[in-house]
Design an enzyme around this catalytic site. Structure first.
Site, PDB file in Angstrom:
ATOM      1  N   PRO A 157      -1.183  -0.885   1.850  1.00 39.69           N
ATOM      2  CA  PRO A 157      -2.452  -0.148   1.885  1.00 39.69           C
ATOM      3  C   PRO A 157      -3.266  -0.508   3.123  1.00 39.69           C
ATOM      4  O   PRO A 157      -3.377  -1.683   3.484  1.00 39.69           O
ATOM      5  CB  PRO A 157      -3.147  -0.602   0.605  1.00 39.69           C
ATOM      6  CG  PRO A 157      -2.021  -0.939  -0.310  1.00 39.69           C
ATOM      7  CD  PRO A 157      -0.971  -1.545   0.573  1.00 39.69           C
ATOM      8  N   GLU A 158      -3.803   0.496   3.779  1.00 39.56           N
ATOM      9  CA  GLU A 158      -4.591   0.273   4.983  1.00 39.56           C
ATOM     10  C   GLU A 158      -6.077   0.342   4.654  1.00 39.56           C
ATOM     11  O   GLU A 158      -6.471   0.511   3.500  1.00 39.56           O
ATOM     12  CB  GLU A 158      -4.194   1.293   6.048  1.00 39.56           C
ATOM     13  CG  GLU A 158      -2.729   1.142   6.477  1.00 39.56           C
ATOM     14  CD  GLU A 158      -2.398   1.906   7.742  1.00 39.56           C
ATOM     15  OE1 GLU A 158      -3.323   2.231   8.514  1.00 39.56           O
ATOM     16  OE2 GLU A 158      -1.212   2.181   7.979  1.00 39.56           O
TER      17      GLU A 158
END
Length: 296
Positions: free
Chosen positions: A2-3
């Site tokens: 996840p960014e």
């Protein structure tokens, strides 16, 4: 992994439930995730009211009334869900099946909120996420944060800032943008998207965007604007970088379906008037997607 937009989405999804609630107990169902939990983790946080939720880079931070901060990282597959009442039902529509196996529910925050008892459950099948504790007045100097660059969402990130970081650097532009010392929280997917929007090659030396006086060239101005825009668009869309990454309300983000270049190898470039084809190369072990025709 996840960014930044995904973590921001999780923070915004959890905030209405967690902020202002009493953290009655933190139930740890195993001694570790990626790393062991801090000693006395549960006893330190139990009985404290949650003041606020915030984010720094890809870290979620939960501020408690006594000055303690829970630092959480989602790793590869970590996600939160909210359960209220006797029936274990997560809110929101599920656009992708979520794991129901309780052996992956590793942390349960038992809260007493405005609407009564509620559980916020951290589920992580791969256990690459982690949680830590710090004091609020030491967070800036904490090992996780002290070397981080500016956020791509703040006003400080501009072309002049990046010019000072990139001046004289022969490092490829893609690598320079992924360096968390330059920009905090910017990850592989959104770097590819920002480079495509600004028509810059990921192979271009970072220093080539800075003139002899140390001032940003026009390409660096375009790139800075593109970074800010692509992150803003991703946050607005809910964000998504993994098919099994789920927002706090149980729904998937949809920005993954709007990628212009990422994961589009062999497809036509979407730049108007460009006849190029998206290519994939590997840089430092990471896939890079770009159009060799219009990204120079």
């Amino acid at each position: 992994m996840p960014e930044l937009p995904e973590v921001e989405t999780v923070k915004r999804g959890l905030a209405p439930t967690m902020e202002g609630a009493l953290l009655v107990n933190a139930e740890l169902r195993r001694p570790d995730l990626r790393f062991p939990f801090p000693e006395n983790f549960s006893s330190t946080v139990a009985g404290q009211r949650i003041v606020s939720l915030s984010r720094r880079a890809k870290y979620l931070m939960i501020d408690l009334e006594a000055g303690d901060v829970i630092i959480a990282h989602l790793g590869m597959s970590g996600s939160f869900r909210i359960e209220a009442g006797p029936a274990a039902t997560a809110p929101g529509e599920f656009h992708h099946p979520r794991g129901k196996d309780e052996k992956h529910d590793h942390v349960i925050f038992h809260l007493d909120g405005a609407q009564g008892p509620v559980r916020v459950i951290y589920n992580d099948p791969r256990r690459f996420g982690f949680m830590d504790l710090a004091r609020r007045d030491t967070v800036a100097s904490h090992a996780y944060f002290r070397a981080l660059g500016e956020e791509p969402t703040g006003n400080v990130l501009d072309a002049a800032y990046l010019a000072a970081r990139f001046c004289g650097k022969a490092q490829p532009l893609k690598a320079a943008l992924l360096d968390q010392k330059n920009i905090a929280g910017l990850g592989n997917i959104y770097v590819c998207e920002a480079l495509w929007r600004s028509h810059l090659s990921p192979l271009k030396p970072a220093g080539a965007l800075v003139d002899k006086r140390g001032k940003p060239k026009e390409g660096l101005v375009r790139l800075t604007d593109a970074i800010r825009e692509v992150i803003a668009d991703a946050i607005a869309a809910g964000g998504s970088s993994l098919k099994d990454h789920i927002q706090a309300d149980g729904s998937l983000g949809y920005f993954q379906h709007s990628f212009s270049v990422y994961d589009r190898e062999g497809q036509a470039c979407r730049t108007p008037g460009c006849d190029g084809t998206v290519a994939r190369i590997v840089q430092a072990g990471r896939s890079t997607f770009y159009c060799p025709h219009c990204q120079k």
